[in-house]
Design an enzyme around this catalytic site. Structure first.
Site, short mmCIF file in Angstrom:
data_model
loop_
_atom_site.label_atom_id
_atom_site.label_comp_id
_atom_site.label_asym_id
_atom_site.label_seq_id
_atom_site.Cartn_x
_atom_site.Cartn_y
_atom_site.Cartn_z
N PRO A 58 0.72 -1.21 0.15
CA PRO A 58 -0.11 0.19 -0.11
C PRO A 58 0.82 1.24 -0.08
O PRO A 58 0.62 1.97 -0.61
CB PRO A 58 -0.78 -0.11 1.28
CG PRO A 58 -0.94 -1.59 1.54
CD PRO A 58 0.35 -1.94 1.05
N GLU A 59 1.91 1.26 0.91
CA GLU A 59 2.88 2.31 0.67
C GLU A 59 4.25 2.05 0.83
O GLU A 59 4.59 0.86 1.65
CB GLU A 59 2.67 3.69 1.87
CG GLU A 59 1.55 4.52 1.46
CD GLU A 59 0.33 4.04 1.97
OE1 GLU A 59 -0.82 4.84 1.61
OE2 GLU A 59 0.07 3.06 2.69
N THR A 60 5.45 2.52 0.44
CA THR A 60 6.68 2.26 0.29
C THR A 60 7.15 3.64 0.81
O THR A 60 6.98 4.72 0.38
CB THR A 60 7.29 1.89 -0.67
OG1 THR A 60 6.62 0.54 -1.20
CG2 THR A 60 8.74 1.72 -0.85
N HIS A 87 1.76 3.49 8.70
CA HIS A 87 2.11 2.21 9.04
C HIS A 87 3.56 2.08 8.40
O HIS A 87 4.42 1.46 8.83
CB HIS A 87 1.00 1.09 8.24
CG HIS A 87 1.13 1.01 6.87
ND1 HIS A 87 0.53 1.77 6.07
CD2 HIS A 87 1.99 -0.01 6.28
CE1 HIS A 87 0.81 1.35 4.86
NE2 HIS A 87 1.85 0.35 4.84
#
Length: 308
Positions: A58-60, A87
């Site tokens: 979902p995110e990096t 997160h």
């Protein structure tokens, strides 16, 4: 006689190491996946976007600088850059600690949403750790009643199932979401999200996601978060939105206080089979939110090398 062929020279692009981390859990494969790239100072924004798409988390988070207690980071979904991600920040703290590059000293991250101080709490054995982050400034804005039915229907619900005693509003501690209170946590399991409609409503309301929540205790809530506008159909466990939710509730007097502090837990990810838990602490003065901290554990799942 033939001419001697000159020796060939081969050039290889430097490869980028990354980690894949499960945030807001101690169990690999649960919680919320994040990519973490510690040494990204030589990467362009376009390369960061391609690596984020490659990882499909979902995110990096990419660390472009880290020295003297100050880091500079950027966050990417698989489709675009975003100002902040809770997160992924927890995941970053875990990777830094595991790599021996952070032992609990003062650390701040420069993000597009502002500076984020981090705090590291180790267990007695020194194995597990909990990463706490100060959230960006809390903000909230009203969502007119005319939107309530449309938001409920976009999740496959009647607006009669909205909880009238809890706030339906937009709020942010880094990223804007609209928070939709439901009468009972059992309703979360049966949601039928219309993702194109949710993306359209998110764009019209100026938010990143539509976040449905329901009480499961005095200061405990279950939730699901849908962010198709930024390429995330459903975010498993959302730290930034969790902080904004508890801050919103505290600002409206819906959480018990100890002195000027409120705390709570958010359970998310169960509908996707990836449960996680978010801890939140809010400092308030009257109805004014002065500080929000979000904490959680994380587990490194695997490490790899991206050839670019």
């Amino acid at each position: 006689m033939g001419t001697e062929e000159p020796a060939r020279k081969f050039y290889t692009a430097p490869m980028t190491r990354y980690a894949e981390v499960a945030a807001f859990t101690t169990v690999p494969g649960q919680g919320n996946r994040a990519g973490v790239v510690l040494d990204a100072g030589e990467l362009t924004g376009e390369q960061m976007q391609r690596l984020a798409a490659f990882l499909e988390a979902p995110e990096t988070v990419f660390v472009t600088r880290l020295s003297d207690g100050l880091g500079r980071v950027r966050y990417f979904t698989p489709t675009q850059e975003v100002d902040f991600c809770g997160h992924a920040t927890v995941a970053l703290g875990r990777v830094l600690a595991q790599a021996g590059r952070w032992r609990g000293e003062a650390l701040e991250l420069e993000t597009l949403a502002g500076r984020i101080p981090l705090r590291l709490v180790l267990d007695a054995g020194g194995g597990e750790c909990r990463v706490w982050m100060h959230q960006p400034a809390f903000g909230t804005r009203a969502v007119g009643r005319g939107w309530h039915r449309e938001l409920a229907e976009a999740l496959g619900l009647s607006d009669r199932l909205l909880h009238r005693g809890l706030p339906l509003a937009a709020a942010s501690t880094g990223l804007w979401s609209v928070f939709l209170p439901l009468l009972d946590a059992s309703l979360l399991e049966g949601l039928e999200p219309d993702l194109p409609r949710i993306a359209e409503l998110s764009r019209e309301l100026g938010v990143v996601s539509v976040y449905a929540y329901a009480p499961v205790g005095v200061n405990r809530f279950a939730a699901r978060d849908f962010a198709p506008l930024v390429g995330i159909p459903e975010d498993p466990v959302t730290g930034s939105a969790g902080g904004a939710l508890l801050a919103l509730l505290a600002s409206e007097g819906r959480l018990p206080l100890r002195g000027n502090r409120a705390s709570g837990l958010i359970y998310q990810g169960h509908a996707l089979g990836t449960p996680g838990e978010i801890e939140v602490e809010v400092e308030v003065r009257g109805t004014r939110v002065e500080a929000v901290q979000v904490g959680g554990c994380a587990a490194v799942e695997r490490e790899g090398v991206w050839p670019g």
